[in-house]
Design a protein around this motif. Structure first.
Motif, short mmCIF file in Angstrom:
data_model
loop_
_atom_site.label_atom_id
_atom_site.label_comp_id
_atom_site.label_asym_id
_atom_site.label_seq_id
_atom_site.Cartn_x
_atom_site.Cartn_y
_atom_site.Cartn_z
N LEU A 135 39.22 46.45 46.18
CA LEU A 135 40.30 47.08 46.92
C LEU A 135 41.07 47.99 45.98
O LEU A 135 41.30 47.66 44.81
CB LEU A 135 41.23 46.03 47.52
CG LEU A 135 40.58 45.00 48.45
CD1 LEU A 135 41.60 43.96 48.90
CD2 LEU A 135 39.95 45.69 49.66
N GLN A 195 45.71 49.69 48.48
CA GLN A 195 45.44 48.55 49.36
C GLN A 195 46.03 47.26 48.79
O GLN A 195 46.62 46.47 49.52
CB GLN A 195 43.93 48.41 49.56
CG GLN A 195 43.32 49.54 50.36
CD GLN A 195 41.80 49.49 50.39
OE1 GLN A 195 41.16 49.15 49.38
NE2 GLN A 195 41.22 49.81 51.53
N ALA A 229 41.57 48.80 56.53
CA ALA A 229 40.30 48.67 55.81
C ALA A 229 39.16 48.32 56.76
O ALA A 229 39.39 47.67 57.78
CB ALA A 229 40.41 47.60 54.72
N HIS A 242 35.38 44.69 54.31
CA HIS A 242 36.21 44.54 53.11
C HIS A 242 37.33 43.54 53.31
O HIS A 242 38.09 43.27 52.38
CB HIS A 242 36.76 45.89 52.68
CG HIS A 242 35.76 46.74 51.96
ND1 HIS A 242 36.06 47.93 51.37
CD2 HIS A 242 34.43 46.55 51.75
CE1 HIS A 242 34.97 48.44 50.83
NE2 HIS A 242 33.97 47.62 51.05
#
Length: 449
Positions: free
Chosen positions: A395, A399, A431, A435
Motif C-alpha cells: 500500500l 493509502q 483500493a 488489496h
C-alpha cells in the motif's frame, strides 16, 4: 490441382459471394454499429487502464506485468478520495463491456463476408487495411472473451490473465485507431446515403444500399476487384449480398433486437455494483450469488477453505506482527483494546461487483506509530494465505496514512467471518478489492525505493 489454388477462381464455401445472402447487411448498418462501439470502447479501455493504475504496480509485489515497459507510462499514485472511485471506474468497465457484447456480435456479423474477400490482398494499402482488420477482430474477441472469463473466474486459458489482457488491450487499441483512420471516409459516406429514420424503414431487398467501397467493381476511379468481374456476387464489395435471400426481419428489427439484447444484459448485471433490492436482479453476477449469514450478508470472492487457510492458524495463537524500527506482536484481544474506528467503506472487485459495509478496526497509521514508523512511506501486507497471487500487497504512503485505512476486526457490528478474513483484514478506501488483504499476519511499515 483445384483451379482456386492456381488463383483462377475463388475458393469454395465462405469465399464465394453467394455464400453470404442476408440482405440486412449494408454499409449504413455496419457504420451505425461501429459508431456505437466507437463511443463505448474508449470508455471501457480508459476504465480498464485506470484499474491497472489502481493496483499501484510500481510498488513491490503488486506488479503482475513486470515486462510492461513503456505501457506503464501513464501510471500515477491511486487516490483514496473519493472512496467510491474504484467502485465506479471498475463497475463501468465491466458493466459497459458486457452491455457492448451484443453490439460487437452484430458488428462482426455485418462485416463477416469482408473477412473472406478474394483475393486476400489487392494492393499495399489493401494489405494494411486487412492487417488492421485482423488485429481489430482478433483483439476484440480476445479482450471481450478473456474479460468475461475473468468475471466468472474461469481461467481456462494457458496464460496469466492480467498481462495478457493488458498487452492485448494496447494491441487492440492500436488496431482500432488504424481502422478508424482508414474507414472513416466510408463511414461518413454510408451515413449520408439515408438518415437514421429512413434507412431502418428501407426494404431489406432495396437495390441501392449505399455507396460502393473503394475497390468495388464499377466504382469510378477505383482499382476494381479482379475476382469480382462478371460475378453476380460482386455487390458484396459494397457490403451487401449480390443474390439476397428472403429476409427474416427488417433492419429496424435487427437494430431493435441488438439494442434490446444490450439493455437486457445491462439490466441483468448492473445490480452487482449496487446495494439494496437491485442486487437481486443481477442474474449475471460473477460466479456466485451466495450472500448468506455465513458470508456476513455480502459477496465473497475467495473463501477461507479455497484459500487453504488452516483454522488452527486463526485461533487464539494468532498474532499480528508489526515491523517498523522495531517489531511488535499483538493478539486479537490486544488489537481490540486499541482505539477502534468505524467507517462505512466500499469493497470493489476487479470482476465488477461491489458493496458498501460498515467496518470497525484500528487505523493503519496508529499501528505504524506502535512499531516506531509514523512517517513510513508505505506498508507491505502479508496474509496467512500461501501461494496465492494476492497473498500479499503493498500500500502506498497515501493509502497507509489515510485516517480511514483500517486493519478491520469487525464488520457491521459483528466479528469478521472466516470467509471475510478473520481474524483481521485490510480495508483501504478506494483500493481494489484484492488489496484489501484478508487473514493478515504481518504488516511491514517501510519506505519503498
Amino acid at each position: 490441382m483445384p483451379a482456386w489454388m492456381l488463383g483462377r477462381e475463388r475458393p469454395p464455401g465462405p469465399f464465394r459471394p453467394g455464400f453470404w445472402r442476408s440482405p440486412l447487411r449494408t454499409p449504413w448498418l455496419t457504420s451505425v454499429l461501429g459508431l456505437v462501439l466507437l463511443a463505448g470502447i474508449p470508455v471501457v479501455a480508459v476504465t480498464g487502464l485506470l484499474s491497472y493504475a489502481a493496483y499501484e504496480p510500481r510498488l513491490p509485489g503488486n506488479d503482475l506485468t513486470p515486462d510492461r515497459g513503456l505501457l506503464g507510462f501513464y501510471l500515477f499514485g491511486w487516490p483514496t478520495r473519493p472512496v467510491w472511485l474504484y467502485r465506479v471506474t471498475q463497475g463501468t468497465h465491466v458493466i459497459l463491456g458486457l452491455t457492448l457484447v451484443p453490439v460487437l456480435l452484430a458488428k462482426l456479423w455485418s462485416v463477416i463476408p469482408k473477412l473472406f474477400a478474394w483475393p486476400p490482398v489487392r494492393s499495399p494499402a489493401h494489405a494494411l487495411e486487412r492487417v488492421s482488420v485482423l488485429l481489430l477482430v482478433g483483439g476484440a474477441v480476445f479482450e471481450f472473451l478473456t474479460g468475461i472469463l475473468n468475471i466468472q473466474r474461469l481461467y481456462v486459458f494457458p496464460f496469466s490473465f492480467y498481462p495478457a489482457h493488458l498487452y492485448g488491450a494496447w494491441i487492440f487499441l492500436a488496431a482500432l485507431v488504424a481502422h478508424v483512420a482508414l474507414k472513416w471516409p466510408r463511414v461518413v459516406a454510408a451515413l449520408r446515403t439515408r438518415g437514421p429514420r429512413q434507412e431502418p424503414r428501407t426494404p431489406p431487398r432495396d437495390p441501392h444500399p449505399g455507396p460502393p467501397h473503394p475497390g468495388a467493381a464499377g466504382n469510378p476511379g477505383a482499382a476494381g476487384d479482379p475476382g469480382a468481374a462478371g460475378d453476380p456476387g460482386a455487390a458484396g464489395n459494397r457490403g451487401v449480398a449480390g443474390d439476397p435471400a428472403r429476409p427474416a426481419m427488417s433492419r429496424r428489427g435487427l437494430l431493435a433486437f441488438t439494442g434490446g439484447a444490450s439493455l437486457a444484459v445491462f439490466g441483468l448485471s448492473v445490480g452487482q455494483t449496487l446495494d439494496g433490492p437491485l442486487r437481486g436482479t443481477a442474474l449475471l453476477i460473477p460466479h456466485s450469488r451466495s450472500h448468506g449469514p455465513e458470508a456476513g450478508g455480502f459477496q465473497v470472492n475467495t473463501t477461507a477453505a479455497s484459500a487453504g487457510i488452516d483454522p488452527s492458524l486463526t485461533g487464539p495463537s494468532w498474532r499480528l506482527a508489526l515491523a517498523g524500527t522495531h517489531e511488535v506482536r499483538l493478539s486479537r484481544e490486544e488489537l481490540l483494546a486499541l482505539a477502534q474506528r468505524t467507517y462505512r467503506l466500499p469493497i470493489a472487485c476487479v470482476e465488477g461487483w461491489s458493496t458498501e459495509q460498515e467496518w470497525t478496526g484500528v487505523r493503519l497509521a496508529d499501528l505504524a506509530r506502535l512499531c516506531g514508523a509514523p512517517d513510513a512511506a508505505g506498508v507491505y501486507v502479508a496474509s496467512l494465505q500461501e501461494g496465492g497471487a494476492f497473498s500479499h500487497a503493498s500500500l502506498s504512503a497515501t493509502q497507509a496514512a489515510d485516517p480511514r485505512s483500517l486493519l478491520a476486526l469487525r464488520v457491521n457490528g459483528a466479528d469478521l467471518s472466516p470467509d471475510h478474513g478473520f481474524p483481521a483484514r485490510i480495508i483501504v478506501p478506494g483500493a481494489p478489492g484484492v488489496h484489501n488483504t484478508k487473514w493478515v499476519r504481518r504488516l511491514e511499515f517501510r519506505r519503498f525505493t
